[in-house]
Structures are given as structure tokens and as C-alpha cells.
Design an enzyme around this catalytic site. Sequence first.
Site, PDB file in Angstrom:
ATOM      1  N   HIS A 226     -51.429   9.894 120.825  1.00  0.00           N
ATOM      2  CA  HIS A 226     -52.016  10.283 119.542  1.00  0.00           C
ATOM      3  C   HIS A 226     -53.527  10.401 119.630  1.00  0.00           C
ATOM      4  O   HIS A 226     -54.206  10.487 118.606  1.00  0.00           O
ATOM      5  CB  HIS A 226     -51.652   9.262 118.465  1.00  0.00           C
ATOM      6  CG  HIS A 226     -50.197   8.981 118.387  1.00  0.00           C
ATOM      7  ND1 HIS A 226     -49.595   7.948 119.088  1.00  0.00           N
ATOM      8  CD2 HIS A 226     -49.197   9.612 117.715  1.00  0.00           C
ATOM      9  CE1 HIS A 226     -48.301   7.958 118.839  1.00  0.00           C
ATOM     10  NE2 HIS A 226     -48.042   8.950 118.026  1.00  0.00           N
ATOM     11  N   ILE A 414     -55.372  11.605 106.066  1.00  0.00           N
ATOM     12  CA  ILE A 414     -54.268  12.527 105.774  1.00  0.00           C
ATOM     13  C   ILE A 414     -53.049  11.754 105.291  1.00  0.00           C
ATOM     14  O   ILE A 414     -52.394  12.114 104.308  1.00  0.00           O
ATOM     15  CB  ILE A 414     -53.922  13.343 107.026  1.00  0.00           C
ATOM     16  CG1 ILE A 414     -55.103  14.234 107.420  1.00  0.00           C
ATOM     17  CG2 ILE A 414     -52.667  14.181 106.810  1.00  0.00           C
ATOM     18  CD1 ILE A 414     -54.972  14.823 108.806  1.00  0.00           C
ATOM     19  N   GLY A 496     -46.705  -6.789 107.721  1.00  0.00           N
ATOM     20  CA  GLY A 496     -47.467  -6.365 108.886  1.00  0.00           C
ATOM     21  C   GLY A 496     -47.825  -7.462 109.859  1.00  0.00           C
ATOM     22  O   GLY A 496     -48.274  -7.188 110.970  1.00  0.00           O
ATOM     23  N   GLY A 568     -58.227   1.194 107.639  1.00  0.00           N
ATOM     24  CA  GLY A 568     -57.350   0.581 106.647  1.00  0.00           C
ATOM     25  C   GLY A 568     -58.117  -0.281 105.663  1.00  0.00           C
ATOM     26  O   GLY A 568     -57.815  -0.304 104.462  1.00  0.00           O
TER      27      GLY A 568
END
Length: 588
Positions: A226, A414, A496, A568
Site C-alpha cells: 500500500h 478518502i 483495536g 487517526g
Amino acid sequence: MTEHARTKKLINAPENIIAEMIEGMVGAHPDMLKVEGQTGRAVVAVDGPRDGKVGIVIGGGSGHEPAFAGYVGRGLADAAAVGNVFASPSPAQIADAARAADGGVGVLMLYGNYTGDVLNFTMAAEELAAEGMTVRHVAVADDVASAPLDRKEERRGIAGDFFVFKIAGAAADLGEPLARVEALAQAANDATRSMGVALAACSLPQTGRPNFSIGDEDMEIGMGLHGEPGIRRQKLAPVDEVTDELLDTIVGELSLAKDDRVAVLVNGLGSTTQIELYLVFRRVKERLDALGVEIHASWVGEYATSLEMAGASITLIKLDATLQSLLDHPCRTPALTVGTLTDGAAAGLRSRRTEKAAENRSSTVEAARDLIADGDVTPAIFRAMMQNVGDQIIAEKDWLSELDGVIGDGDHGITMEIGWRAVQSAMQDAPDDETIEGTCKRMAKAFLDAVGASSGPLYATAFLRAGTAVGNRLNLDGGAMADWLTAACQGIRDRGRAEPGDKTMIDAWVPAVVAAQACADKGLPALETLAAARDGAEAGMRSTVAMESRRGRSAKLGARSVGHIDPGAASSFIMLRAMAGALETALG
């Protein structure tokens, strides 16, 4: 390429590319592929799933074609869940694929070892288990550059998916039981090693800009699929030297010696020429020949790409007799054909769960009950606050993606935009008398269905927990607002497994909650409580600059993650700032 130059792609509207890609792919291979389920993201083998056979479900983000849907077909995967570009499929999309693949004896899920994939596949498995389906998982972790051997469980999955999927699919096609298929998939995972190099960046369709920068004369050793930074950036070297560097660690970890047998994959990342890939393979073969290692099978080409990234990866799997026979087992998919299939057992009637699942989906209809009406935040104001969050996230999406491009894969803005647009759309359908808890449930479903990245499960859990925490309220006062924030934060932490100091969104949420609770303890109203939470989140976001990442994709960077704001944490601050701003406007 200049900083502001846009890349060129043959697309229509960026928001429609995945649906249109699936339509084109299924249309091109109607003898092999079809789509099932309400999400439209489960690509299923026409002649793969059948009663009494373990279902093989694979999946991951788009942009890696032919992975993942290209490996759907007889003898390999029964279904693939197709996520957005560089983002995991959502639990709903994964569940659609699993129901389509189910033959009544269990399903094995295979995916790359990334936080978003782990969270989303786990949530899907929880939903499917409640329906009575037995599900097992193997997270592919073959990238030797992403963690040392003593922490192999932290490694990323890259092109090694190719071998793990192939072997698991063959085992299932031969009628092996679920436990055996899982064990063989894990054996393939343990025997597979990969390492890659990137020469130039790719660009996301939504931004049209490179998702990282690299010098014209440089290469990145160990780059992730990525665009995650690798272990080292250095000047471009001759292909033999690059190949040797990639191969040395692989050969060492597999302890390859004379008379060992391997299969080799030289994989292009999207824009690397066949000439270059064959030069890489030439050197791999030369090195293995010198060691007396036999190459049983080899593939050279594009099998797990990264959009149009320039570069390549090398993958080796060390074979024993069992793994070799499974690798040789026939399969037929759009991206891979091995051997010749016999007619054998074709797809027949199967145990179908889709209709049952639709019946079991939870309703947002609420039973009438007495609710506490104290407080300034009414359901209508709460929805306005959430609408403003969406507006502010969308306005800041480029900044968020820019932050993510430095230490991640460049798509956080996005991803958040997709999620919040879905939330805004879902709230348009909310009845006027819907409670705050009901709106939170609506938001959770919308976000989770729309976003497959790690943000999807994290914020869906946050919204559900937060709504439950104020389930006895019609309106929110300062104390209830603090309870909402506290429950949302705890939901993110529980899902998480991140803690303060890990350089994640938690580093913004925790100080926000501490500040909000302090206001609630003083009996302050909701506006002051939210304003304090906003300020706490901003301070927490800024504190991430000095942190070294310990969670998520950026954890592989080590010290290279220091000096940058966590994306984040930044989006968390924007959310709380937007909530406070909308409440201030509403109260005049």
C-alpha cells in the site's frame, strides 16, 4: 513529476470504480464468476462452492489486481470479498462472500495480516457464528521486511497470498475437513517468505496524486503493497544486487540447502516491465542453482499489484511432498490456471444462509420508553452535530490523506470521507422522533457497511457503545455527553487493542475523555464539556508528533514514524471540533 501534477487514469467517477470493475470482471468471465449478496461485493465461483466442501473465502482491498477476485474459481477460492482501494472489505461484504461459499462444513477465511482486514474479518466471523456457521482464519504474514522473525505474527501479507490461497483451495477441493484445510493453509503460510522493492509511487484514483514521494534515483527496500515505507531508502542499484538483497533474507529464513525444493513467484507491482521481472527471475534461479535448490514451479508476472507502483517482489515457498501436491492440484480462475480440471463434482444445491441472514438483521425500530429529557443536546441537535462532523471531515480529507501518506498508505482522508458521507446519507432517512441511541445505531451500520479499513469496525463499535451508554436519555446534558464520549473511546480501545502512547486515534480520544469527565464532575453543561474534549483531543493529536508508532501499518516504520502527526488522531480531533462547533451554533 511536480508536486501538484495529477496522474492519469482511465476511469469514470472515482466513487464508482469498484462496482464498475466487478461488473467488467464478471462480464468478462461469466463461465467462472458471478456476484451474490446484497452488497454487490462478493465475487463467487460459478462451479466452486458445493455441499460438503469447506468454503474458501479470500478478500482484501482493491488495487492489487488480480488479487483478490482474480483467484476465485474451481479448485482455488470459492468467493472473494472486494474492498475499496487499499481498504479491507466491510463485515457485510465478507459475510456475503462467506454465505455464498458455505457448504455446511465450515468456511476458512484467508487475508493479508493488516489491522483493517483482521478487524473486519473478525467482525464478520462473529456475525456468521451467531448464524451457526463455523469459521476459521489464517492471516497471511510473509513479508520479511515488516518485522523480525521472532515477531513473525506482526508481518504483513503481500504476494505470499498467492501460494497460501492456492494450497488452501486445493485442500478444500479435495474434500479435506476444515481443521485440516486450516492446518495446511497455516503450513503454507509458515513456509512462505517475500520481500519487495519499490522504484516509484502509485496514485489513488480519488486523489490523482502519488501516495508517497521517492527520488528519481532512489529505491525503497521492503516497501509494502500500500506504499508503506520499507526498511531503507537507497540509490537505485543493478538488478542483480537488488535481487540478492531481497533474496538473502528469504533464503536465510527458509534455511535453504542442497536438494531442497521451492516454488518461486516474481511479482510485478503494477508498472514494471516483463523484461525487468525476467531479469529478477534470472538472478533468483542463478542463486538457487548455486545452492543446489530445485525450482519445482515458477511464475513471473503481475499477481499482487499496487495499482501502478513501479517495483517487484520475490516470494519463495519451501515445499514438502504435501505442499507440492496441493500446489500442483488443478484450478481454473481468471488469474491462474493449473493443470486440467475434470468434470467431477460441480456446484449443486447448497445450504443457503443469505435469506436467513436478511431475516435476522437487527431492526432500528425502537420500543417506546420513558427517557430522561434533561440537557441541551436534543436528538435533532445531535444529528446536526453529526452532519457537521461529516462536513468537516470532507473539508479536511486532503490534509488527512497527506498525513497518512507520510506514515501509512495515503487513504485515511478518502476512507473517512466515504464513511461520513454514508452516515450523512443514512441520517436523511432517520425519522424525526428517532432517539440519539437510534441515530448511533444508524451511524454504526452506515459507517461499517461503507468503510472496510480499520476505521470501519473501530468507529462502528464506538457509535454502538456510545449509543448504548445514553440509551436512557432523550437529550444529553454535560454528564451524558461525557458518558457518550467515554463509551465511544472505550469501544475503540476494546476493538483495536490500542493504548495511549501507541500513536493512534486513542491518543486524541483519551485526553478528550479525561477533559470531558472533569467538566461533568463539576456539573458543567454539554457545550463546555464538548469544548474541553475538543481541546484535549487537539493536545493529544499534537502529542503524537513525538511518538514512535506501535500499532497499525505505521508500526513497521519504527523511529521513522517520529516527527509526524498520526492521521487517526487528527481525524478524531476534527470530529470533536465539529461536534462542539455545531452545538455552539445550535445554542446560539
